[in-house]
Design a protein around this motif. Structure first.
Motif, PDB file in Angstrom:
ATOM      1  N   HIS A 122     -22.322-111.777 -44.587  1.00  0.00           N
ATOM      2  CA  HIS A 122     -21.923-111.522 -43.200  1.00  0.00           C
ATOM      3  C   HIS A 122     -21.310-112.778 -42.577  1.00  0.00           C
ATOM      4  CE1 HIS A 122     -22.128-110.055 -39.094  1.00  0.00           C
ATOM      5  NE2 HIS A 122     -22.752-111.176 -38.767  1.00  0.00           N
ATOM      6  N   SER A 174     -25.758-106.185 -33.949  1.00  0.00           N
ATOM      7  CA  SER A 174     -25.786-107.567 -34.413  1.00  0.00           C
ATOM      8  C   SER A 174     -26.501-107.604 -35.754  1.00  0.00           C
ATOM      9  CB  SER A 174     -26.521-108.474 -33.420  1.00  0.00           C
ATOM     10  OG  SER A 174     -27.903-108.177 -33.414  1.00  0.00           O
ATOM     11  N   GLU A 231     -22.443-105.192 -37.739  1.00  0.00           N
ATOM     12  CA  GLU A 231     -22.380-105.364 -36.288  1.00  0.00           C
ATOM     13  C   GLU A 231     -21.945-104.075 -35.600  1.00  0.00           C
ATOM     14  OE1 GLU A 231     -21.269-110.004 -35.580  1.00  0.00           O
ATOM     15  OE2 GLU A 231     -19.718-108.724 -36.424  1.00  0.00           O
ATOM     16  N   LEU A 232     -21.033-103.349 -36.207  1.00  0.00           N
ATOM     17  CA  LEU A 232     -20.594-102.087 -35.625  1.00  0.00           C
ATOM     18  C   LEU A 232     -21.713-101.054 -35.623  1.00  0.00           C
ATOM     19  CD1 LEU A 232     -17.021-101.793 -37.173  1.00  0.00           C
ATOM     20  CD2 LEU A 232     -17.605-102.346 -34.807  1.00  0.00           C
ATOM     21  N   LYS A 287     -15.427-107.537 -36.025  1.00  0.00           N
ATOM     22  CA  LYS A 287     -16.841-107.233 -36.212  1.00  0.00           C
ATOM     23  C   LYS A 287     -17.065-106.643 -37.598  1.00  0.00           C
ATOM     24  CE  LYS A 287     -18.365-106.669 -31.539  1.00  0.00           C
ATOM     25  NZ  LYS A 287     -19.272-105.955 -30.685  1.00  0.00           N
ATOM     26  N   SER A 288     -18.179-107.022 -38.186  1.00  0.00           N
ATOM     27  CA  SER A 288     -18.526-106.509 -39.502  1.00  0.00           C
ATOM     28  C   SER A 288     -19.050-105.079 -39.377  1.00  0.00           C
ATOM     29  CB  SER A 288     -19.593-107.390 -40.152  1.00  0.00           C
ATOM     30  OG  SER A 288     -20.827-107.232 -39.482  1.00  0.00           O
TER      31      SER A 288
END
Length: 75
Positions: free
Chosen positions: A70, A31, A26-27, A22-23
């Motif tokens: 992303h 999303s 996202e973290l 997860k980027s």
């Protein structure tokens, strides 16, 4: 010869290892779309500059660059 359960466990581990991590976005936001909605809300509230964040047509600017990064896995 390994059992079917052992093979399934190995396949599950391999599939998990292959997933993209997860980027940071996202973290932090869950999303990228949730992040984009927050940015658009802040632009609407006047907290962020519209042209900088969304570009002149509303589909460019910093937000578009961040989305591309992303998708490429760079952020």
């Amino acid at each position: 010869m390994p059992s079917a359960r052992t093979l399934l466990n190995r396949v599950a581990k391999l599939e998990y290892a292959r997933q993209r991590p997860k980027s940071r976005i996202e973290l932090a936001y869950g999303s990228f779309d949730a992040f984009a909605e927050q940015v658009r809300g802040e632009v609407g509230a006047g907290a962020l500059d519209r042209t900088d964040m969304l570009g002149e047509t509303g589909d460019g600017g910093v937000l578009r660059c961040l989305r591309q990064w992303h998708e490429m896995g760079l952020v």
